[in-house]
Structures are given as C-alpha cells and as structure tokens.
Design an enzyme around this catalytic site. Structure first.
Site, PDB file in Angstrom:
ATOM      1  CB  SER A 292      -1.234  13.640   3.801  1.00 24.43           C
ATOM      2  OG  SER A 292      -0.268  14.077   4.721  1.00 24.43           O
TER       3      SER A 292
ATOM      4  CG  ASP B 200       5.648   9.972   2.540  1.00 19.84           C
ATOM      5  OD1 ASP B 200       6.103  10.989   3.092  1.00 19.84           O
ATOM      6  OD2 ASP B 200       4.438   9.780   2.331  1.00 19.84           O
TER       7      ASP B 200
ATOM      8  CG  HIS C 278       3.505  12.926   1.511  1.00 18.72           C
ATOM      9  ND1 HIS C 278       3.028  11.917   2.320  1.00 18.72           N
ATOM     10  CD2 HIS C 278       2.769  14.031   1.834  1.00 18.72           C
ATOM     11  CE1 HIS C 278       2.062  12.393   3.101  1.00 18.72           C
ATOM     12  NE2 HIS C 278       1.879  13.666   2.820  1.00 18.72           N
TER      13      HIS C 278
END
Length: 278
Positions: free
Chosen positions: A145, A223, A256
């Site tokens: 991320s 995600d 995620h």
C-alpha cells in the site's frame, strides 16, 4: 543502538532494535530477521516498507515471511513507517502524520523537521544495517500500500541500488488519488510539480531504459481501495510504454489485508532471490 527483543525463529533470529536517527531527529525502531548462516558469504537484504497505520512489527508478526527467508538466506529489514515521538508533528487522521510518513522528504512546516523517511531509507538505515550486521551490499525492496508506493519510488529514484522491486496493492499514482493528494499537499505544499518526484507513474515515465529492474506487483481484485486509491493499471500502462520489466498479477478474491500478503509473500521472496543471490 539498543536491542528491544530477540526471538529464535526458523533457526535464525528475529530482532527488534532502537537507535537515535540523525536524519529524522528522533529515536527510531526497526525489526530485522537474520537467517541461519550458511557459509562465509554475507547474506543479501530485502527491505520491507509497511502501509498506513503500521509500524515495524506488522509484517514481522503477520506475513509469515521468516520461513522462506531462512530457507533462501535473505535478511529481512522492516523499518517503521514514520518518525515517532511526542515532539514529532502528528495529525488525528489515520492517513497523515505518525504512521503515515509516505516515504518522502517533507518540505513544509512543521513536518520538515522530522519527516525525512526517504533520506532515512536511502542513506541512514542501510548504512546502520551494513555497519552493525554481517550483510552484503546487495539489496531489494518491497512493500504494501503506502509501503508499495515507498518501495517503487525508492527503486525508481535510485538506479542501481536495488536488484529488484515488488509491491502488494501499492499506491502507484499518489498525485491523483485522495490518500496521496492529502499527504502531498500537507508534506510538500501546493506546488504539484514538486509532487511528481514522489509519484511512481511520473518517475517511470521519466526513467531511462538501462535503469529498469525486475518488478512484481500483486493486487487483490476484492481490495476496497482498488478503484479510488490504488489504480495499478495506471502504472502498468507506464511500464508498457517504457518497456519496463513489470509483472502485474490481479489475484481473484483477495483484499487489502495481511491475509493477502501472507498468501503471496513466498512468491515475492523467491522472485527477489533470483536477482539477490546472483
């Protein structure tokens, strides 16, 4: 440097250290996994950069990377995601301030005093690791991320420093997504030209062919941040236009979380080993 923790792990050692950072003007913590020694050759290093709200322990405790790192003989170094401490500027939002350093050098007050994570990762931390541990100068970088953004910009801005780069669900185009716009406008000011040097897509378009290194990106199609914040297809298009050796894998059903990272971290370690262990 002060050792905070040490644990035997897959015949190697998982350690946590604190040191005073001259770059960030505060004490910093990092975690390191030292695989069992093999011969007299110092092992290479994979740096892992974590995402928003994380510290050096998230990857250490959740990703399950130590088994394969021990098998391959790769040192894992996990820095924190920002400077820390009462004197360090902060924000109430999860996506700004401590835990959200975005791996750049801030230019705006009050952030510029401490938020120089880019310099810390490029210079101070690797020099410290080299001086305190028996490691080679061969290294690769990966992250998740915000940390995927960090890994990509570190590789793109420092040709020749890393053998390879990988990322899980990276923020590839921060100049154009809410997380990046909030962070960049705060840390860097309103001059959007200054933002471009911290944007993977802009850096890739500006890159030279001889500087390209093998790149692997995994992205879950479930995600919740995929459409609004991550947009890996934008980087894939830049890579296509630049003939950059990048593989983007869309993983069906994955989100995620660290469950996603744990599912594919072995692939990433073996990917990096191809180049680190040459």
């Amino acid at each position: 440097m002060e050792m905070l923790e040490e644990h035997r792990c897959f015949e190697g050692w998982q350690q946590r250290w604190r040191h005073d950072s001259s770059t960030l003007n505060c004490p910093m913590t990092f975690s390191i996994f030292l695989p069992p020694p093999r011969d007299h050759t110092p092992p290479p290093v994979l740096y892992w950069l974590s995402g928003l709200t994380c510290n050096d322990e998230n990857f250490t405790t959740k990703a399950g990377a130590q088994r394969v790192a021990a098998e391959l003989g790769i040192v894992l170094v996990m820095p924190d995601t920002s400077p820390r401490g009462e004197q360090v500027a902060n924000d109430d939002g999860y996506d700004l301030g401590q835990g959200a350093g975005f791996y750049l050098n801030a230019t705006q007050p009050p952030w510029a005093t401490h938020y120089r994570m880019y310099d810390y990762l490029r210079d101070e931390l690797p020099a410290l690791v080299q001086s305190q541990f028996n490691v080679s100068d061969r290294c690769a970088i990966s992250g998740h991320s915000m940390g995927g953004h960090g890994a990509l910009i570190m590789a793109l801005k420092n040709p020749g420093k890393y053998t390879s780069v990988s990322a899980f669900a990276p923020i590839v185009n921060p100049c154009s997504v809410p997380w990046g716009i909030k962070a960049f406008s705060t840390y860097l000011g309103e001059d959007k030209n200054a933002w471009l040097e911290w944007d993977s897509c802009a850096l890739m378009y500006a890159s030279n062919a001889q500087d390209a290194i093998p790149t692997l990106i995994d992205q879950g199609d479930n995600d919740q941040f995929l459409a609004d914040q991550l947009q890996p297809a934008v980087l894939a298009e830049a890579a296509r236009q630049k003939a950059w050796p990048m593989t983007l894998r869309i993983q069906p059903g994955y989100d995620h979380s660290y469950y996603f990272i744990a599912s594919f971290i072995e692939d990433h370690l073996r990917f990096h080993a191809q180049y680190l262990l040459k």
